[in-house]
Structures are given as structure tokens and as C-alpha cells.
Design an enzyme around this catalytic site. Structure first.
Site, mmCIF file in Angstrom:
data_model
loop_
_atom_site.group_PDB
_atom_site.id
_atom_site.type_symbol
_atom_site.label_atom_id
_atom_site.label_comp_id
_atom_site.label_asym_id
_atom_site.label_seq_id
_atom_site.Cartn_x
_atom_site.Cartn_y
_atom_site.Cartn_z
ATOM 1 N N ARG A 226 4.553 -14.109 -55.258
ATOM 2 C CA ARG A 226 4.688 -12.874 -56.042
ATOM 3 C C ARG A 226 5.654 -13.128 -57.193
ATOM 4 N NH1 ARG A 226 8.256 -7.600 -54.897
ATOM 5 N NH2 ARG A 226 7.524 -6.448 -56.700
ATOM 6 N N HIS B 196 9.004 -5.267 -63.496
ATOM 7 C CA HIS B 196 10.124 -5.451 -62.566
ATOM 8 C C HIS B 196 11.423 -5.266 -63.366
ATOM 9 C CE1 HIS B 196 11.165 -7.372 -58.485
ATOM 10 N NE2 HIS B 196 12.315 -6.995 -59.007
ATOM 11 N N ASN C 211 7.772 -2.146 -59.821
ATOM 12 C CA ASN C 211 8.625 -2.482 -58.683
ATOM 13 C C ASN C 211 9.738 -1.449 -58.548
ATOM 14 O OD1 ASN C 211 9.637 -4.485 -56.610
ATOM 15 N ND2 ASN C 211 11.446 -4.308 -57.925
ATOM 16 N N GLU C 212 9.837 -0.858 -57.378
ATOM 17 C CA GLU C 212 10.962 0.001 -56.998
ATOM 18 C C GLU C 212 11.314 1.066 -58.053
ATOM 19 O OE1 GLU C 212 14.250 -2.457 -55.820
ATOM 20 O OE2 GLU C 212 13.196 -3.151 -54.031
ATOM 21 N N ASN D 127 9.293 -2.741 -49.861
ATOM 22 C CA ASN D 127 10.461 -3.620 -49.954
ATOM 23 C C ASN D 127 11.498 -3.097 -48.969
ATOM 24 O OD1 ASN D 127 9.075 -4.683 -52.118
ATOM 25 N ND2 ASN D 127 10.591 -4.137 -53.666
ATOM 26 N N TYR E 271 15.111 -3.907 -46.912
ATOM 27 C CA TYR E 271 16.282 -4.777 -46.775
ATOM 28 C C TYR E 271 17.216 -4.391 -45.648
ATOM 29 C CZ TYR E 271 15.176 -7.329 -50.992
ATOM 30 O OH TYR E 271 14.549 -8.141 -51.906
ATOM 31 N N GLU F 272 8.971 -7.363 -50.260
ATOM 32 C CA GLU F 272 10.305 -7.981 -50.367
ATOM 33 C C GLU F 272 11.065 -7.759 -49.083
ATOM 34 O OE1 GLU F 272 12.933 -6.964 -53.661
ATOM 35 O OE2 GLU F 272 11.245 -6.983 -55.051
ATOM 36 N N TRP G 203 12.161 -12.451 -50.021
ATOM 37 C CA TRP G 203 12.899 -12.403 -51.277
ATOM 38 C C TRP G 203 14.056 -13.375 -51.130
ATOM 39 C CZ3 TRP G 203 11.811 -10.689 -55.956
ATOM 40 C CH2 TRP G 203 12.818 -10.863 -56.924
ATOM 41 N N GLU H 163 20.963 -12.044 -59.894
ATOM 42 C CA GLU H 163 20.856 -10.882 -59.002
ATOM 43 C C GLU H 163 21.412 -9.632 -59.708
ATOM 44 O OE1 GLU H 163 19.251 -9.950 -56.468
ATOM 45 O OE2 GLU H 163 20.450 -8.279 -55.762
HETATM 46 C C1 GAL Z 1 15.392 -5.524 -55.006
HETATM 47 C C2 GAL Z 1 14.830 -6.068 -56.296
HETATM 48 C C3 GAL Z 1 14.871 -7.552 -56.387
HETATM 49 C C4 GAL Z 1 16.114 -8.176 -55.791
HETATM 50 C C5 GAL Z 1 16.449 -7.560 -54.443
HETATM 51 C C6 GAL Z 1 17.737 -8.068 -53.812
HETATM 52 O O1 GAL Z 1 15.818 -4.218 -55.193
HETATM 53 O O2 GAL Z 1 13.494 -5.671 -56.449
HETATM 54 O O3 GAL Z 1 14.680 -7.897 -57.731
HETATM 55 O O4 GAL Z 1 17.134 -8.233 -56.668
HETATM 56 O O5 GAL Z 1 16.522 -6.171 -54.548
HETATM 57 O O6 GAL Z 1 18.819 -7.288 -54.123
#
Ligand code: GAL
Length: 475
Positions: A81, A126, A170-171, A313, A315, A381, A425, A432
């Protein structure tokens, strides 16, 4: 867990991927006719980004793409991606002027991938709006939706014979909130309580117009899928017996996942909880304008049904308690009136916001299945960050990937969630955003001190490639 067997844990054609984004890896910010984007502008202003760093050079993937391709192959990825830089293709953001060098670059990337049997998943946007469009109001302006539609059609026309998986935006949550409410991402606007809702609205309109464009003009010939990547944490009430915390959790969810997923998958409109909370807060503060949350026009293409799959996505996770405002001023925090708490048992990796909670992903996937009519899901992600001293033998990240992928297997096998793929990711340590190069998410380390920007696989990269190998062979 009895149900989880080693072989056939994942569907036959499961996508094993990793992701990047143009501004985070490409560099070449002025190369070969590229126009500036809002991230170029933002980083060149002092004090915006950690150490005043920028993506001017980043991993220099613009020149070192073939090295990235080697990394992709070493990992054994089935999918990759990446995003297109809008202003590399269309320097002023419009199709009036096409930068052929930009087209050549992405054609090479796509052809190389396809030639190596790696399927591209391409993100159109993005975070890096052409600066020329920002100068005309950016995502705040209603005109942005048709400009995005033209850009999207240009990309479908140019690359869609080989690209079958598209992410429009994206997001949108992150673009809207961090870029226009908190001002910590480009374009750096701090206009709390108003602009983020407008930006989110125009992003949904833009996405829907692009999807309808694909549907009407390209789908029959190209047979691809188009969606929008939604970021969401898994959240639970802090006190599961407290009515206020339960209500706050619902509100929080409506203002994050629901903000974008509800219009796309459920009603074509925002969650009612979101609108009523915003309107009630406006009334309380004596705000006399029309609802700060815009309404969709019946004269425009519908939003409902404009996602061919759920792109998630994920995290981290949070516990939610009632109450977290910003006093007597308009802001999104006061509207949603819900505070985030970290559970003390969750380890933190790298950045303070990133609590490591792999089983939160399984719970979220089940929630998505139940709430959004069992959509096909790609996890677009998910990752683990490192700060401070470099650790190539990154045991914790390796364990994180093993644990996370096991949770996904449980979601597939036990919960019967229709998961089609997983994208770690990220392929390479990269820029970052506001943290610059201080935070490392890569499966490969990039030595930014070395002029060759050498790439070295982390232990977690080896671990991920072993997992891929094992499951690819069981297909
Ligand atoms: C997401 C973003 C990515 C990457 C990731 C880690 O929000 O789409 O580009 O930076 O967080 O923080």
C-alpha cells in the site's frame, strides 16, 4: 484456542501487506516538476515539527524505489500500500496541467510491483493536499470535492488497468481534527469546534463523488474496489456499570468511527448522537449559526454504499469516562464530552498515545462486523513504534506482530469476520508527521545519517516474513 489451527488460519487469497505514504517516504519535494503540498509548507515553518525536520528527502523513495522493492520482496509481501502525491501528478492540483514525470514515476512503481507479483493498494490522498488548493480554501471549500473527483478520475484512468484496490482518503478524522482543530498537522489551522466538521464533510463528499465516478466509468472495465480508510481505536467504558461512562463511550464512538462509517455503511448521514450532542452544546454556548455539523444535500450523489470494503487503521485502545471539555469555548472535546483513559495493564510502545492492545483489534473487528452489516475488511494500517536508542533486534515489536496476527486469526476463525488482508505500518522507518524522524515504525530501519539512506531489516521484519511464508504456503 481450539479453533485456531496452524494451517488455513487465513482465507486463501489473504493480502499480506505493508504500507507507506508519499510524503513520509518519497522526498524529491521539488523534483521533476512536483508542486508543493501543505506538508512542504508546514514543515518549512519553524516550530511545527520535531527538530524542524521535514520530508524534503525522507527515505528518498523517489530515487531509491528499487531498493524499496527489494525490501518488499525480501519480506514476501503479496500486497503493497502506498499513496500518490497529488501535487507530483498535478502540480497545481487540477488536471489542467499533468506532470508527466510524476506519471512515469508511479507507472514504474506499479509496473515493478505487478511484475513481481505484488498487488498495489493505492491511496489517492494521504494528508498532502497541493498547496495551490489550500490557497483556495483547501478542504474547507465545498469546491474541493469536485477537484478531488477530477484527480481521482485521472488516477483511475491512468493507473486503474493495474490497480485493483483503491483508498480515496486516508483517515479523514486525523486530517480534520489534527489539521484543522488542533493545528498540529498541516495545514496547521486551530479553528476548534467548527472547521473539522466542515473538513470531514467535504472529505466524505469528495470520497463519494470519486466512488461514483469509479462506479460509472471504470468499474466494469477495471473491476477494482474503492474505499476510504477509517482510523479507530477500540474503546470501552471505564466503569462498565456506570451509565455516564457507557453513554460517553457511545458518544465518543459516534465522534470517531461513527463520524465516517455511519454515513458510508448505515444511513448516509451522521450518527444522530453526534448531531444532537453538537447542537446541544451550540445552544448551551449561545452559538447562533446553523448546525456546526453540515447536512448532506439531496442534490449530490449519495454517501451510503460508497465503500466497497471496510478499510480499518487500528493502533490502540482506550477506556472512556464522561466529561472532557475545554471550558466555555466551542471545541470538539466539549461536544463529545468523553475523556480517554489508559488501562495501567497496557504496555506503552514508543509514543505516549500508543498502548499495545492486540486483542482490542479483535473486539473492534467483531464490532464492525455486527454494526456495519458484515463488510469485507482490510486492516489497512497497524503497527508499533520505537523511540530512543535504535534496536534492530526489536523483540517487543516482533511479539506485537505475532500477538496481533493471532488475534486476527481468532477474528477470522472464531468470530467469522470477513477479513481480506492485513497491512503492517510501515515498510520503512520514515517521516512520522509532527514527530519527524524521532519515532520509528518500520519493518526496515533507515539510517537517516547515511547519505545512502541504507535500509536494514529489523527482527520484526524477519518475524513478519516468516508469518507470511507460513500462511502463503498453506494457501
Ligand atoms: C496514521 C497515519 C500514518 C502513520 C501512522 C502512525 O495515522 O495514517 O501515516 O503515520 O498513523 O502514526
Amino acid at each position: 484456542m481450539a479453533l485456531i489451527q496452524d494451517a488455513n488460519m487465513f482465507p486463501r487469497d489473504f493480502a499480506w501487506g505493508a504500507g507507506t505514504a508519499a510524503y513520509q517516504v518519497e522526498g524529491g519535494w521539488q523534483a521533476d516538476g512536483k508542486g508543493p503540498s501543505i506538508w512542504d509548507t508546514f514543515c518549512h515553518e519553524k516550530g511545527r515539527v520535531f527538530g524542524d525536520q521535514s520530508g524534503d528527502v525522507a527515505c528518498n523513495s523517489y530515487e531509491l524505489w528499487e531498493r524499496d522493492l527489494e525490501c518488499i520482496q525480501q519480506l514476501g509481501l503479496t500486497h503493497y500500500r502506498f499513496s500518490l502525491s497529488w501535487s507530483r501528478l498535478l502540480p497545481d492540483g487540477t488536471t489542467r496541467h499533468v506532470n508527466q514525470k510524476g506519471v512515469q514515476y508511479y507507472n514504474k512503481v506499479i509496473n515493478d510491483l505487478v511484475g513481481c507479483n505484488v498487488s498495489p493498494m493505492v491511496t489517492l490522498y494521504h494528508f498532502d493536499l497541493p498547496q495551490a488548493l489550500q490557497d483556495q480554501g483547501g478542504w474547507k471549500s465545498p469546491c474541493i470535492a469536485s477537484l478531488f473527483e477530477s484527480y481521482a478520475k485521472f488516477c483511475f484512468q491512468t493507473f486503474g488497468d493495474r490497480v485493483k484496490l483503491w483508498i480515496t482518503i486516508n483517515e479523514p478524522y486525523v486530517c480534520a481534527k489534527l489539521g484543522h482543530e488542533d493545528g498540529i498537522h498541516a495545514p496547521g489551522l486551530k479553528e476548534p469546534g467548527v472547521t473539522a466538521y466542515l473538513v470531514g464533510h467535504n472529505m466524505l463528499r469528495a470520497h463519494a463523488m470519486a466512488w461514483h465516478g469509479y462506479n460509472s466509468y471504470f468499474r466494469t472495465a477495471q473491476r477494482g474496489l474503492v474505499s476510504l480508510a477509517i482510523n479507530s481505536d477500540w474503546i470501552e467504558p471505564l466503569n462498565t456499570h456506570c451509565e455516564e461512562d457507557i453513554a460517553a463511550t457511545e458518544r465518543y464512538l459516534a465522534f470517531t468511527l461513527g463520524w465516517f462509517a455511519w454515513p458510508l455503511f448505515v444511513t448516509g448521514d451522521y450518527p444522530e448522537i453526534m448531531r444532537s450532542a453538537i447542537d446541544a452544546e451550540s445552544k448551551k454556548l449561545g452559538y447562533n449559526g446553523s448546525s456546526r455539523l453540515p447536512s448532506f444535500s439531496k442534490d449530490e450523489p449519495t454517501i451510503l454504499g460508497t465503500a466497497d470494503f471496510f478499510a480499518l487503521n487500528y493502533y490502540t485502545s482506550r477506556k472512556i469516562k464522561q466529561g472532557e471539555g475545554c471550558g466555555n469555548i466551542l471545541c470538539m472535546k466539549s461536544d463529545r464530552d468523553a475523556g480517554e483513559v489508559l488501562d495501567a495493564s497496557w504496555p506503552i510502545c514508543g509514543v505516549s498515545w500508543l498502548a499495545v492492545v492486540p486483542d482490542g483489534l479483535r473486539k473492534l473487528l467483531k464490532y464492525i462486523k455486527d454494526t456495519f452489516k458484515n463488510p469485507a475488511v482490510y486492516i489497512t494500517e497497524n503497527g508499533f513504534s520505537q523511540v530512543g536508542p535504535l534496536q534492530i533486534e526489536d523483540d517487543q515489536r516482533s511479539k506485537f506482530y505475532k500477538d496481533t496476527i493471532m488475534e486476527i486469526a481468532k477474528a477470522v476463525q472464531a468470530d467469522r469476520v470477513d477479513i481480506r488482508g492485513y497491512f503492517a505500518w510501515t515498510l520503512l522507518d520514515n517521516f512520522e508527521w509532527a514527530d519527524g524522524y524521532s519515532v520509528r515504525f518500520g519493518l526496515y530501519h533507515v539510517d537517516f545519517e547515511d547519505e545512502k539512506l541504507s535500509r536494514t531489516m529489523y527482527q520484526s521484519g524477519r518475524e513478519y516474513s516468516k508469518i507470511i511464508l507460513k500462511h502463503k504456503f498453506s494457501q
